[in-house]
Design an enzyme around this catalytic site. Structure first.
Site, PDB file in Angstrom:
ATOM      1  N   GLY A 149       0.808  -1.214   0.000  1.00 53.33           N
ATOM      2  CA  GLY A 149       0.000   0.000   0.000  1.00 53.33           C
ATOM      3  C   GLY A 149       0.838   1.258   0.000  1.00 53.33           C
ATOM      4  O   GLY A 149       1.365   1.691  -1.019  1.00 53.33           O
ATOM      5  N   CYS A 150       0.991   1.859   1.173  1.00 48.12           N
ATOM      6  CA  CYS A 150       1.619   3.179   1.255  1.00 48.12           C
ATOM      7  C   CYS A 150       3.119   3.134   1.000  1.00 48.12           C
ATOM      8  O   CYS A 150       3.690   4.112   0.514  1.00 48.12           O
ATOM      9  CB  CYS A 150       1.306   3.815   2.598  1.00 48.12           C
ATOM     10  SG  CYS A 150      -0.481   4.139   2.794  1.00 48.12           S
ATOM     11  N   VAL A 151       3.780   2.025   1.321  1.00 44.82           N
ATOM     12  CA  VAL A 151       5.201   1.908   0.993  1.00 44.82           C
ATOM     13  C   VAL A 151       5.384   1.884  -0.514  1.00 44.82           C
ATOM     14  O   VAL A 151       6.213   2.618  -1.078  1.00 44.82           O
ATOM     15  CB  VAL A 151       5.814   0.645   1.643  1.00 44.82           C
ATOM     16  CG1 VAL A 151       7.202   0.358   1.085  1.00 44.82           C
ATOM     17  CG2 VAL A 151       5.871   0.800   3.160  1.00 44.82           C
ATOM     18  N   THR A 154       4.491   5.334  -2.085  1.00 44.12           N
ATOM     19  CA  THR A 154       5.485   6.358  -1.774  1.00 44.12           C
ATOM     20  C   THR A 154       6.784   6.115  -2.531  1.00 44.12           C
ATOM     21  O   THR A 154       7.392   7.061  -3.056  1.00 44.12           O
ATOM     22  CB  THR A 154       5.742   6.399  -0.268  1.00 44.12           C
ATOM     23  OG1 THR A 154       4.527   6.768   0.402  1.00 44.12           O
ATOM     24  CG2 THR A 154       6.836   7.388   0.086  1.00 44.12           C
TER      25      THR A 154
END
Length: 205
Positions: A149-151, A154
């Protein structure tokens, strides 16, 4: 069936980016929501949290910047838009919910940057890219949650903004090891360098 790594290399994927001259550690969304048994986002990420603590402590001891991200929504607003509609359990990140709190470790120290975000990428709708550029940072050593997800979001945006993303595989985690490994493979093939914990520490002398 061809080996995935051989297939990727044969197609020209996976060339290392290498680190630049000025690294910073970016800790993605490590908070109580992923470690509290009462949370819908609970995941087996204890090892990743411990590895992140190692990276953060090493970076601080050697004078390297450490930045943190957190997801935060004001109750009763439409913040998060379609992301919250797609994943209703993101309600745990509403302000005032203790599941959104940082852990005792790792946690920001006074003077360290905290990026508040509403979407997966730490770059989307934030001043992160401008602040990194102003500080002369060219490399992000990325740890945190979750890998898929966010890793991933980003790290992909870091590359698109001209920063070298170094994703520390042992310091990231997810709900299932299959998600974790598949996303590390894809990141390393196309968008980032996936590195070991030891390699990360060597980049922070």
């Amino acid at each position: 069936m061809r080996d995935l790594h051989d297939d990727a290399r044969g197609a020209g994927y996976g060339r290392p980016l290498g680190a630049g001259q000025r690294p910073a550690v970016l800790v993605i969304d490590i908070c109580a929501a992923y470690l509290d048994d009462a949370s819908p986002l609970r995941a087996p990420v204890e090892d990743a949290v411990r590895a992140t603590i190692t990276v953060v402590d090493h970076a601080r001891a050697n004078g390297h910047p450490v930045l943190f991200t957190r997801v935060t929504y004001r109750p009763g607003t439409s913040e998060g838009g379609l992301f919250r509609r797609k994943v209703p359990s993101l309600a745990v990140f509403e302000q005032g919910n203790p599941l959104a709190d940082f852990l005792p470790e790792p946690a920001p120290q006074p003077g360290e940057t905290v990026v508040s975000k509403q979407y997966p990428s730490a770059f989307h709708g934030t001043a992160l890219a401008a602040n990194l550029t102003a500080d002369g940072i060219d490399t992000l050593i990325i740890t945190g949650l979750t890998t898929s997800g966010c890793v991933r979001a980003t790290a992909t945006d870091a590359m698109q903004h001209g920063f070298r993303p170094m994703v520390v595989g042992q310091a990231c985690g997810d709900r299932d090891p299959r998600l974790h490994e598949a996303n590390l493979f894809d990141l390393d093939s196309k968008y980032a360098d996936v590195i070991s914990l030891d390699a990360a520490l060597r980049l922070l002398p």
